[in-house]
Design a protein around this motif. Structure first.
Motif, short mmCIF file in Angstrom:
data_model
loop_
_atom_site.label_atom_id
_atom_site.label_comp_id
_atom_site.label_asym_id
_atom_site.label_seq_id
_atom_site.Cartn_x
_atom_site.Cartn_y
_atom_site.Cartn_z
N ALA A 1 33.64 -69.79 -17.30
CA ALA A 1 32.87 -70.78 -17.83
C ALA A 1 32.78 -72.11 -16.55
CB ALA A 1 32.94 -71.35 -18.86
N PRO A 2 32.35 -72.54 -16.41
CA PRO A 2 32.28 -73.58 -14.76
C PRO A 2 32.54 -74.70 -16.19
CG PRO A 2 29.95 -72.89 -14.84
CD PRO A 2 30.61 -72.78 -16.59
N LYS A 3 34.11 -75.78 -15.41
CA LYS A 3 34.63 -76.64 -16.31
C LYS A 3 34.75 -76.79 -17.07
CE LYS A 3 31.31 -80.08 -13.09
NZ LYS A 3 30.75 -80.94 -12.31
N SER A 4 34.47 -77.31 -18.30
CA SER A 4 34.16 -77.16 -20.03
C SER A 4 33.60 -76.73 -20.78
CB SER A 4 35.36 -78.69 -20.29
OG SER A 4 36.61 -78.49 -19.26
N PHE A 5 32.78 -76.59 -19.83
CA PHE A 5 31.52 -75.62 -20.32
C PHE A 5 30.95 -74.79 -21.83
CE2 PHE A 5 27.19 -75.58 -17.57
CZ PHE A 5 27.88 -76.67 -16.91
N ASN A 6 32.09 -75.55 -23.35
CA ASN A 6 32.47 -75.07 -23.83
C ASN A 6 31.94 -75.43 -25.69
OD1 ASN A 6 33.71 -77.83 -24.89
ND2 ASN A 6 35.80 -77.25 -23.90
N ASN A 7 30.93 -76.04 -25.37
CA ASN A 7 29.51 -76.06 -26.85
C ASN A 7 28.94 -75.71 -26.83
OD1 ASN A 7 27.96 -76.92 -25.08
ND2 ASN A 7 28.43 -79.65 -25.10
N ALA A 8 27.36 -75.78 -27.66
CA ALA A 8 26.48 -75.67 -27.68
C ALA A 8 25.22 -75.26 -27.10
CB ALA A 8 25.93 -76.20 -29.27
N VAL A 9 26.37 -75.97 -26.19
CA VAL A 9 24.09 -76.09 -24.47
C VAL A 9 25.69 -75.17 -23.50
CG1 VAL A 9 24.12 -76.95 -22.08
CG2 VAL A 9 23.43 -77.74 -25.19
N GLY A 10 27.01 -75.45 -23.22
CA GLY A 10 27.97 -74.92 -22.29
C GLY A 10 28.27 -73.13 -22.63
N VAL A 11 28.19 -72.60 -23.47
CA VAL A 11 29.13 -71.13 -24.03
C VAL A 11 27.42 -70.57 -24.09
CG1 VAL A 11 29.03 -70.26 -25.76
CG2 VAL A 11 30.51 -72.23 -25.29
N PRO A 12 26.94 -71.11 -24.14
CA PRO A 12 24.92 -70.55 -24.10
C PRO A 12 24.87 -69.80 -22.25
CG PRO A 12 24.46 -71.96 -25.81
CD PRO A 12 26.03 -72.09 -25.32
N LEU A 13 25.31 -71.46 -21.55
CA LEU A 13 24.89 -70.81 -20.70
C LEU A 13 25.35 -70.07 -19.35
CD1 LEU A 13 23.78 -75.10 -19.48
CD2 LEU A 13 22.56 -72.83 -19.17
N THR A 14 26.87 -70.49 -20.04
CA THR A 14 27.82 -69.24 -19.20
C THR A 14 27.62 -67.96 -20.04
OG1 THR A 14 29.54 -70.82 -19.97
CG2 THR A 14 30.17 -68.79 -19.22
N LEU A 15 26.98 -67.87 -21.16
CA LEU A 15 26.66 -65.92 -21.16
C LEU A 15 25.42 -65.58 -20.26
CD1 LEU A 15 27.00 -66.60 -25.15
CD2 LEU A 15 28.39 -64.77 -23.49
N LEU A 16 24.66 -66.84 -20.56
CA LEU A 16 23.59 -66.68 -19.25
C LEU A 16 23.41 -66.96 -18.03
CD1 LEU A 16 20.83 -68.44 -21.41
CD2 LEU A 16 20.68 -66.05 -21.25
N SER A 17 24.54 -66.49 -17.53
CA SER A 17 24.94 -66.50 -16.28
C SER A 17 25.19 -65.24 -15.62
CB SER A 17 26.27 -67.51 -15.45
OG SER A 17 26.74 -67.43 -16.13
N VAL A 18 25.78 -64.78 -16.36
CA VAL A 18 26.13 -63.31 -16.50
C VAL A 18 25.86 -61.87 -15.86
CG1 VAL A 18 27.40 -60.91 -17.31
CG2 VAL A 18 27.71 -63.01 -18.98
N GLU A 19 25.85 -61.42 -14.48
CA GLU A 19 24.98 -60.56 -14.13
C GLU A 19 24.86 -58.87 -14.17
OE1 GLU A 19 22.48 -61.35 -12.21
OE2 GLU A 19 23.20 -63.45 -11.38
N PRO A 20 23.99 -58.12 -14.61
CA PRO A 20 24.02 -57.28 -14.46
C PRO A 20 25.23 -55.88 -14.63
CG PRO A 20 21.80 -57.65 -14.02
CD PRO A 20 22.34 -58.79 -13.36
N ASP A 21 25.93 -56.73 -13.32
CA ASP A 21 26.96 -56.06 -12.67
C ASP A 21 28.32 -56.43 -12.36
OD1 ASP A 21 26.53 -58.02 -10.77
OD2 ASP A 21 26.27 -56.92 -9.13
N ASP A 22 28.31 -57.84 -13.68
CA ASP A 22 29.30 -58.50 -14.10
C ASP A 22 30.45 -57.07 -14.81
OD1 ASP A 22 29.66 -60.63 -12.40
OD2 ASP A 22 28.80 -61.85 -14.19
N ASP A 23 31.95 -56.98 -14.90
CA ASP A 23 32.71 -56.50 -15.48
C ASP A 23 32.80 -57.38 -16.42
OD1 ASP A 23 32.53 -54.37 -14.17
OD2 ASP A 23 33.62 -55.17 -12.82
N TYR A 24 33.13 -58.73 -16.42
CA TYR A 24 33.61 -59.79 -17.34
C TYR A 24 32.92 -61.02 -17.75
CZ TYR A 24 36.75 -61.81 -14.01
OH TYR A 24 37.35 -62.68 -13.14
N VAL A 25 33.20 -62.10 -18.52
CA VAL A 25 32.92 -63.28 -19.01
C VAL A 25 33.73 -64.40 -19.14
CG1 VAL A 25 30.97 -62.79 -20.17
CG2 VAL A 25 31.20 -65.15 -18.83
#
Length: 475
Positions: free
Chosen positions: A139-163
Motif C-alpha cells: 500500500a502506498p503511503k498510509s492507504f489504510n482506510n475505506a478508500v486506501g484499502v480498496p485502491l491497494t487491492l485494485l492495484s494488484v496485477e495478474p502476475d503479482d505474487d503478493y500485496v
C-alpha cells in the motif's frame, strides 16, 4: 488491476447503468480526475471538502470509460443517456465491493497489517523482505482506510505474487469491514496501545478492534501477533478460526520469535532472532526490532529464509516521518511526526534517551489527539515521562501544552520546558533554542503538523556555526 469486463464490474458493484454502457474492458480505477487514464473507471467520491461528482465530465474527457456516481443530478445532463454513468447507493462502498471481487480474481497472497503503532513501518519492512524473492507491491503511503484499502487491492496485477495491505481504524468495526474486503492469507497485528480512545473507549476496546482482523484470515492462513500485549493475545485466541495458525513475536519468553541480545544506538538497532540469527536495522528504536520480527515471520511463511530477509532489512529505509534521522551541520533532527499516542511517545523518548552523553536533547511534543476523556491524564502522564527521561529541553505544542510542561517540571525541576499554542509559535521558539550539538526530535498527532518544523530546525542549524565546545555539549 486485472482487466475486467464492464458487465462484471457492474455486477460486483451492484450498480445500475444509466443508458447503454456497451462492452468494454475496465483496466483500472481512479478517484482523481486529474490522473485518469484511458480505459479506467472514475469513482465520484464524496469528501469533506470535495465532491467527485463535480469532476465527472473532466474524467470522461480524460478517457474514463464510465463514472461511478451516487448523485446523478450533480452530473451534466448530456452524460446521463450515453452509457457513461453507473449509479450506486454509495460510491465508497461500491469501490469496496469492486475491490473485494477483484481480490478473488488474482493469485497474489494478501498480507493484512493492523495495529496501534508500527503499521506503516512494518508494511514497508514486509515489502522489503518479500521482494528479495517475489514480485509484489505494498500500500502506498498510509492507504489504510475505506478508500486506501480498496485502491491497494485494485492495484494488484495478474502476475503479482503478493500485496501488503495496511488496515487502520479509529472506530469499532472498521478493521473487520476492511479485513472482510481483503480476506488476507496472513494477518499481522503489530501492537495494541491506547489510541483512538474517543471511540474505542479503552485498551480492551482497542485490542478487540485490532483482533477482529483474524476472523477474516483465509483457511490455512496465519495470524502473526505481538506477544507483548496480553489482552490482544486473549482476543486473538477467542476469535481465531480453526485452520489458521498462530505465530507470536516479541521479547518475552512466551514468544515463538524473540528479539534477544538487543543493542540500541542513536541510528541503529541490532538483535538476534531467538538468540541465533543477527539482524541490524539502519534506524533507531527497540520497537522497530519487533516490527522487523513480524516482517521476517511473514517472509518465512512465504518461503523467504530468515537469513535472506535479514540481509534485506540491512538496507531498509524508513517511511517518511517515522524515525527519519537527518544531520544538518552539528544538529541531528529526528522526524517521527507522522502520528502519536501514549505508547508511541514512550518509544520516541526511549530513542531520544539513547543518544550518548555530550549532546543536548530537545523533545518537541505535539498534542495527542482522539483520546477522549483520557486526554488530560494521558498528557499529564506524558509530561511526567518526559521529565523522568533525562530530556534537557521540552517544547510542548497544542491545547494540552501547559499540562505537559507542568507535569514535566514537577518530575524534573531542572528541565527547560516551554508551552506553545501552535506550530508557528513553536517555530519562533526553536529558532532561539537550537544550538550546535543538539538532537531535536519531533513527535505529535498528524493534525498538529509538526513536520513543518523541519525547515525551522534546518535553518537554525545552518546559520549557527559549529564550535568544538558546543558540539561536545559544553554549555
Amino acid at each position: 488491476m486485472k482487466p475486467l469486463e464492464l458487465e462484471e464490474v457492474v455486477a460486483a458493484m451492484e450498480a445500475r447503468p444509466l443508458g447503454q454502457p456497451g462492452h468494454h474492458l475496465v483496466g483500472g480505477v481512479s478517484t482523481d480526475s486529474r490522473d485518469v487514464q484511458p480505459g479506467q473507471l472514475f469513482f465520484a467520491l464524496e469528501g469533506a471538502r470535495l465532491d467527485g461528482h463535480r469532476f465527472v465530465a473532466s474524467a470522461i474527457d480524460q478517457g474514463a470509460i464510465a463514472a461511478v456516481v451516487s448523485h446523478p443530478e450533480r452530473v451534466p445532463d448530456d452524460l446521463h443517456e450515453v452509457g457513461l454513468l453507473l449509479l450506486v447507493d454509495d460510491t465508497t462502498a461500491a469501490l469496496g465491493r469492486l475491490a473485494a471481487f477483484h481480490r478473488t480474481q488474482v493469485r497474489a497472497a494478501v498480507i493484512g497489517v493492523t495495529g496501534s503503532n508500527g503499521k506503516t513501518t512494518t508494511k514497508e519492512m514486509i515489502h522489503q523482505v518479500l521482494r528479495a524473492r517475489w514480485r509484489g507491491r505494498a500500500a502506498p503511503k498510509s492507504f489504510n482506510n475505506a478508500v486506501g484499502v480498496p485502491l491497494t487491492l485494485l492495484s494488484v496485477e495478474p502476475d503479482d505474487d503478493y500485496v501488503v495491505v495496511e488496515i487502520g481504524s479509529n472506530a469499532p468495526g472498521e478493521v473487520a469491514h476492511l479485513a472482510r474486503m481483503a480476506r488476507p492469507d496472513i494477518g499481522v497485528i503489530t501492537s495494541v496501545s491506547e489510541t483512538h480512545l474517543e471511540r474505542l473507549k479503552n485498551l480492551e476496546g482497542v485490542a478487540a478492534e485490532k483482533a477482529s482482523l483474524v476472523e477474516s484470515i483465509r483457511d490455512g492462513g496465519c495470524a502473526i501477533v505481538n506477544a507483548e500485549c496480553g489482552c490482544l493475545i486473549d482476543q486473538v485466541r477467542s476469535r481465531r478460526r480453526r485452520g489458521v495458525r498462530f505465530v507470536r513475536f516479541g521479547r518475552d519468553e512466551g514468544a515463538d520469535l524473540r528479539a534477544t541480545d538487543l543493542e540500541v544506538g542513536p541510528d541503529r538497532v541490532a538483535f538476534r532472532v531467538n538468540g541465533d540469527l543477527p539482524v541490524t536495522l539502519p534506524m533507531p528504536g527497540p520497537h522497530n526490532a519487533l516490527n522487523a520480527l513480524a516482517a521476517l515471520a511473514v517472509g518465512e511463511e512465504l518461503g523467504v529464509a530468515m537469513a535472506d530477509g535479514a540481509e534485506q532489512l540491512i538496507r531498509f529505509e524508513p517511511p517518511a516521518m517515522r524515525m527519519e534521522v537527518h544531520r544538518w551541520g552539528d544538529v541531528t533532527f529526528v522526524n517521527d511526526a507522522y502520528n502519536a499516542n501514549p505508547a508511541g511517545m514512550a518509544a520516541a523518548l526511549e530513542v531520544l534517551g539513547s543518544w550518548p552523553a555530550g549532546c543536548r536533547r530537545v523533545f518537541v511534543a505535539g498534542q495527542m489527539r482522539e483520546l477522549g476523556a483520557a486526554s488530560l491524564p494521558k498528557h499529564q502522564e506524558l509530561g511526567g515521562r518526559i521529565g523522568r527521561a533525562g530530556i534537557e529541553v521540552l517544547v510542548a505544542v497544542g491545547d494540552t501544552a501547559q499540562t505537559v510542561v507542568e507535569a514535566a517540571r514537577h518530575a524534573n525541576p531542572h528541565i527547560h520546558a516551554e508551552a506553545t499554542a501552535d506550530v508557528a509559535e513553536a517555530a519562533v521558539l526553536l529558532e532561539q533554542i537550537v544550538r550546535p550539538g543538539d538532537v531535536v526530535m519531533i513527535k505529535g498527532s498528524r493534525a498538529v503538523g509538526l513536520e513543518a518544523l523541519a525547515e525551522t530546525v534546518r535553518a537554525a542549524a545552518e546559520k549557527t556555526p559549529a564550535s568544538g565546545a558546543a558540539a561536545h555539549g559544553q554549555r
